[in-house]
Scaffold this motif. Sequence first.
Motif, PDB file in Angstrom:
ATOM      1  N   VAL A 118     -19.798   2.530  -2.511  1.00 56.55           N
ATOM      2  CA  VAL A 118     -18.814   3.597  -2.726  1.00 56.55           C
ATOM      3  C   VAL A 118     -17.681   3.435  -1.719  1.00 56.55           C
ATOM      4  O   VAL A 118     -17.906   3.468  -0.513  1.00 56.55           O
ATOM      5  CB  VAL A 118     -19.459   4.996  -2.530  1.00 56.55           C
ATOM      6  N   THR A 119     -16.475   3.238  -2.234  1.00 54.65           N
ATOM      7  CA  THR A 119     -15.307   3.236  -1.342  1.00 54.65           C
ATOM      8  C   THR A 119     -14.752   4.652  -1.281  1.00 54.65           C
ATOM      9  O   THR A 119     -14.615   5.313  -2.318  1.00 54.65           O
ATOM     10  CB  THR A 119     -14.216   2.281  -1.879  1.00 54.65           C
ATOM     11  N   LEU A 120     -14.448   5.101  -0.068  1.00 46.49           N
ATOM     12  CA  LEU A 120     -13.851   6.431   0.035  1.00 46.49           C
ATOM     13  C   LEU A 120     -12.388   6.360  -0.396  1.00 46.49           C
ATOM     14  O   LEU A 120     -11.596   5.604   0.191  1.00 46.49           O
ATOM     15  CB  LEU A 120     -13.945   6.966   1.475  1.00 46.49           C
ATOM     16  N   GLY A 121     -12.054   7.111  -1.429  1.00 45.54           N
ATOM     17  CA  GLY A 121     -10.667   7.187  -1.907  1.00 45.54           C
ATOM     18  C   GLY A 121      -9.951   8.207  -1.053  1.00 45.54           C
ATOM     19  O   GLY A 121     -10.077   9.413  -1.257  1.00 45.54           O
ATOM     20  N   THR A 122      -9.204   7.721  -0.053  1.00 45.53           N
ATOM     21  CA  THR A 122      -8.759   8.641   0.993  1.00 45.53           C
ATOM     22  C   THR A 122      -7.436   9.346   0.696  1.00 45.53           C
ATOM     23  O   THR A 122      -7.119  10.341   1.338  1.00 45.53           O
ATOM     24  CB  THR A 122      -8.662   7.915   2.351  1.00 45.53           C
ATOM     25  N   ALA A 123      -6.648   8.801  -0.241  1.00 41.51           N
ATOM     26  CA  ALA A 123      -5.373   9.481  -0.544  1.00 41.51           C
ATOM     27  C   ALA A 123      -4.980   9.249  -1.992  1.00 41.51           C
ATOM     28  O   ALA A 123      -5.405   8.285  -2.629  1.00 41.51           O
ATOM     29  CB  ALA A 123      -4.274   8.987   0.392  1.00 41.51           C
ATOM     30  N   HIS A 124      -4.144  10.141  -2.483  1.00 38.39           N
ATOM     31  CA  HIS A 124      -3.641  10.060  -3.863  1.00 38.39           C
ATOM     32  C   HIS A 124      -2.509   9.010  -3.898  1.00 38.39           C
ATOM     33  O   HIS A 124      -1.650   8.999  -3.007  1.00 38.39           O
ATOM     34  CB  HIS A 124      -3.086  11.447  -4.238  1.00 38.39           C
ATOM     35  N   PRO A 125      -2.470   8.173  -4.938  1.00 41.25           N
ATOM     36  CA  PRO A 125      -1.440   7.127  -4.982  1.00 41.25           C
ATOM     37  C   PRO A 125      -0.013   7.674  -4.997  1.00 41.25           C
ATOM     38  O   PRO A 125       0.914   6.999  -4.527  1.00 41.25           O
ATOM     39  CB  PRO A 125      -1.747   6.368  -6.279  1.00 41.25           C
ATOM     40  N   ALA A 126       0.168   8.909  -5.480  1.00 46.67           N
ATOM     41  CA  ALA A 126       1.535   9.453  -5.549  1.00 46.67           C
ATOM     42  C   ALA A 126       2.143   9.675  -4.166  1.00 46.67           C
ATOM     43  O   ALA A 126       3.349   9.872  -4.035  1.00 46.67           O
ATOM     44  CB  ALA A 126       1.525  10.766  -6.324  1.00 46.67           C
TER      45      ALA A 126
ATOM     46  N   ARG B 216      -2.986  -4.063  -7.872  1.00 46.85           N
ATOM     47  CA  ARG B 216      -2.618  -4.630  -9.187  1.00 46.85           C
ATOM     48  C   ARG B 216      -3.860  -5.001 -10.008  1.00 46.85           C
ATOM     49  O   ARG B 216      -3.993  -4.621 -11.162  1.00 46.85           O
ATOM     50  CB  ARG B 216      -1.728  -5.855  -8.962  1.00 46.85           C
ATOM     51  N   GLU B 217      -4.794  -5.720  -9.346  1.00 50.51           N
ATOM     52  CA  GLU B 217      -6.000  -6.165 -10.069  1.00 50.51           C
ATOM     53  C   GLU B 217      -6.781  -4.985 -10.651  1.00 50.51           C
ATOM     54  O   GLU B 217      -7.197  -5.009 -11.799  1.00 50.51           O
ATOM     55  CB  GLU B 217      -6.942  -6.891  -9.098  1.00 50.51           C
ATOM     56  N   VAL B 218      -6.960  -3.960  -9.816  1.00 51.55           N
ATOM     57  CA  VAL B 218      -7.754  -2.814 -10.279  1.00 51.55           C
ATOM     58  C   VAL B 218      -7.016  -2.085 -11.397  1.00 51.55           C
ATOM     59  O   VAL B 218      -7.615  -1.667 -12.386  1.00 51.55           O
ATOM     60  CB  VAL B 218      -8.101  -1.865  -9.097  1.00 51.55           C
ATOM     61  N   PHE B 219      -5.692  -1.985 -11.274  1.00 48.81           N
ATOM     62  CA  PHE B 219      -4.954  -1.296 -12.333  1.00 48.81           C
ATOM     63  C   PHE B 219      -5.040  -2.098 -13.638  1.00 48.81           C
ATOM     64  O   PHE B 219      -5.262  -1.539 -14.716  1.00 48.81           O
ATOM     65  CB  PHE B 219      -3.492  -1.075 -11.931  1.00 48.81           C
ATOM     66  N   GLU B 220      -4.868  -3.410 -13.527  1.00 46.84           N
ATOM     67  CA  GLU B 220      -4.877  -4.229 -14.753  1.00 46.84           C
ATOM     68  C   GLU B 220      -6.248  -4.215 -15.423  1.00 46.84           C
ATOM     69  O   GLU B 220      -6.357  -4.213 -16.636  1.00 46.84           O
ATOM     70  CB  GLU B 220      -4.418  -5.660 -14.435  1.00 46.84           C
ATOM     71  N   ARG B 221      -7.302  -4.180 -14.634  1.00 44.60           N
ATOM     72  CA  ARG B 221      -8.644  -4.221 -15.218  1.00 44.60           C
ATOM     73  C   ARG B 221      -9.136  -2.838 -15.629  1.00 44.60           C
ATOM     74  O   ARG B 221      -9.774  -2.673 -16.656  1.00 44.60           O
ATOM     75  CB  ARG B 221      -9.622  -4.826 -14.204  1.00 44.60           C
ATOM     76  N   ASN B 222      -8.838  -1.843 -14.805  1.00 45.20           N
ATOM     77  CA  ASN B 222      -9.453  -0.516 -15.023  1.00 45.20           C
ATOM     78  C   ASN B 222      -8.455   0.571 -15.413  1.00 45.20           C
ATOM     79  O   ASN B 222      -8.867   1.714 -15.617  1.00 45.20           O
ATOM     80  CB  ASN B 222     -10.140  -0.025 -13.731  1.00 45.20           C
ATOM     81  N   GLU B 223      -7.167   0.210 -15.412  1.00 43.92           N
ATOM     82  CA  GLU B 223      -6.122   1.246 -15.589  1.00 43.92           C
ATOM     83  C   GLU B 223      -6.330   2.396 -14.603  1.00 43.92           C
ATOM     84  O   GLU B 223      -6.242   3.582 -14.950  1.00 43.92           O
ATOM     85  CB  GLU B 223      -6.107   1.768 -17.022  1.00 43.92           C
ATOM     86  N   TYR B 224      -6.658   2.040 -13.413  1.00 42.87           N
ATOM     87  CA  TYR B 224      -6.911   3.037 -12.367  1.00 42.87           C
ATOM     88  C   TYR B 224      -6.045   2.665 -11.169  1.00 42.87           C
ATOM     89  O   TYR B 224      -6.066   1.524 -10.690  1.00 42.87           O
ATOM     90  CB  TYR B 224      -8.398   3.028 -11.981  1.00 42.87           C
ATOM     91  N   LEU B 225      -5.286   3.666 -10.719  1.00 43.01           N
ATOM     92  CA  LEU B 225      -4.322   3.387  -9.657  1.00 43.01           C
ATOM     93  C   LEU B 225      -4.889   3.773  -8.287  1.00 43.01           C
ATOM     94  O   LEU B 225      -5.229   4.936  -8.054  1.00 43.01           O
ATOM     95  CB  LEU B 225      -3.054   4.205  -9.951  1.00 43.01           C
ATOM     96  N   LEU B 226      -4.968   2.774  -7.408  1.00 40.42           N
ATOM     97  CA  LEU B 226      -5.455   3.016  -6.043  1.00 40.42           C
ATOM     98  C   LEU B 226      -4.273   3.263  -5.124  1.00 40.42           C
ATOM     99  O   LEU B 226      -3.219   2.619  -5.284  1.00 40.42           O
ATOM    100  CB  LEU B 226      -6.182   1.771  -5.517  1.00 40.42           C
ATOM    101  N   ASP B 227      -4.419   4.109  -4.148  1.00 41.89           N
ATOM    102  CA  ASP B 227      -3.391   4.184  -3.104  1.00 41.89           C
ATOM    103  C   ASP B 227      -3.664   3.023  -2.141  1.00 41.89           C
ATOM    104  O   ASP B 227      -4.753   2.417  -2.181  1.00 41.89           O
ATOM    105  CB  ASP B 227      -3.454   5.550  -2.394  1.00 41.89           C
ATOM    106  N   PRO B 228      -2.688   2.645  -1.314  1.00 40.28           N
ATOM    107  CA  PRO B 228      -2.889   1.443  -0.481  1.00 40.28           C
ATOM    108  C   PRO B 228      -4.074   1.525   0.486  1.00 40.28           C
ATOM    109  O   PRO B 228      -4.702   0.505   0.772  1.00 40.28           O
ATOM    110  CB  PRO B 228      -1.567   1.296   0.280  1.00 40.28           C
TER     111      PRO B 228
END
Length: 466
Positions: free
Chosen positions: A406-414, A373-385
């Motif tokens: 650098v955090t590894l973005g391991t999966a798509h939020p969809a 939620r925090e990242v979406f509200e601040r950056n309009e960027y959706l993280l997967d869990p």
Amino acid sequence: MRYISTRGDAPALGFEDVLLTGLATDGGLYVPESLPHFSIEEIRSWRGLSYSELAFNVMHPFVDDAIPADDFRAMLEQTYKEFAHQAVAPLVQLDTNEWVMELFRGPTLAFKDFALQLLGRLLDYVLEKRKQHVVIMGATSGDTGSAAIEGCRRCEHVDIFILHPHERVSEVQRRQMTTVQGDNIHNIAVRGNFDDCQRMVKESFGDQSFLGGKTQLAAVNSINWARIMAQIVYYFHASLALGGPDRSLAFSVPTGNFGDIFAGYLAKKMGLPISQLVIATNRNDILHRFMSGNRYEQHQLEHTLSPSMDIMVSSNFERLLFDLHGRDGALVKDLLERAQQGPVSIEDYRWRHARKLFDSDAVDDKLTCDTIREVFERNEYLLDPHTAIGVRAARNCRRDPAVPMVTLGTAHPAKFPDAIAESGLSVKPELPVHMADLFDREERCSVLENDLSAVQAFIADHWKHA
Ligand SMILES: Cc1ncc(COP(=O)(O)O)c(C=O)c1O
Ligand SMILES: N[C@@H](CCOP(=O)(O)O)C(=O)O
């Protein structure tokens, strides 16, 4: 390049055999006898290379002369051409010195594609050359399964059996596996958890008599060295994109089976300046508990909003233990045998060394949702869990704010709409076009009891030439 077992009692193998072997005959995992080391000048000279050219430079010493260089180059070119972003692994900035590396732009929307789309090609190449058939047996908590099916489904010489924990993967993940049609593709939902699936896979490698001697097993999980090898590359890619190797980077890695973070540890040993590696776990936090208190103890596996990391028996941790024990396979074997009976610790000086190599954190479902939620509200960027766990752990463990993290973005939020909804956001992550009709496709899957002999009988009956 030769590969040796972490339990010290199996024959050393070359790359081709390691690719086809999965577990060593002594139950250990294969690791390179020695690692290649790249100088800062050499790494610097790789600036501006395409992802596949970089991948060639990093991986070629491991493949060695097992595959002619031009053929290997062509495989890499084809593999990373299929990714949906020109950069293959684009970096997205969240804040000053805070980045997410998107590893989910491959065909099945998780970091597994980096290795498994290549593994399919490697297997095909080697099996065609040898005119050999294998049965792939893999365990998945959701992502390895679809990436392996996608990577191997066109291989002529394989039948593929993927075990997933029944009702414990997201619906998108399940459909990504069960809607792929093909005579050689078999999905098995086991009434158990991921650890049960992984245990069955490992036990089957140990005794393959259920296949009647007519074929052999091959692995798509990260017990297969080729998986780890391909995952080393993107640490170099991130570094070169953010000013490396002339500056150091920190990485936070959502962790389950310890494969991805182990690849980061190897990148560092191979000469890449990495100043911090953060192990980010969910409530299934055996690795975080070990790192904080030198106690390696299995707990009951819990079901979380980050199902792909619902893992307690973390395969690749054995590869780290091997290094921590001076590469003495007998010590590792003894430790892991004792760990099956109850909690174990390692000598204090070894544990302190591990603490210097890694930081760690465990993030529960509430904090995961807060972070999404925090990242979406601040950056309009959706993280997967899973990525959200990495971002939260990065923020909690960061040692030096001047070093890019650098955090590894391991999966798509969809892949995880339920976790997004749980975090209170009304935004609906969209599946890419090639998966738009996923929910209309026919599913094929067999539900089996949590019983090794039932699973082995199923495989023995269903592989093509059985
Ligand atoms: C989305 C996702 N994130 C993180 C992980 C953890 O990776 P590893 O098992 O390499 O630690 C997995 C699977 O294991 C995953 O599927
Ligand atoms: N999270 C994985 C679990 C298997 O891990 P692997 O990296 O050893 O294949 C999954 O999604 O299946």
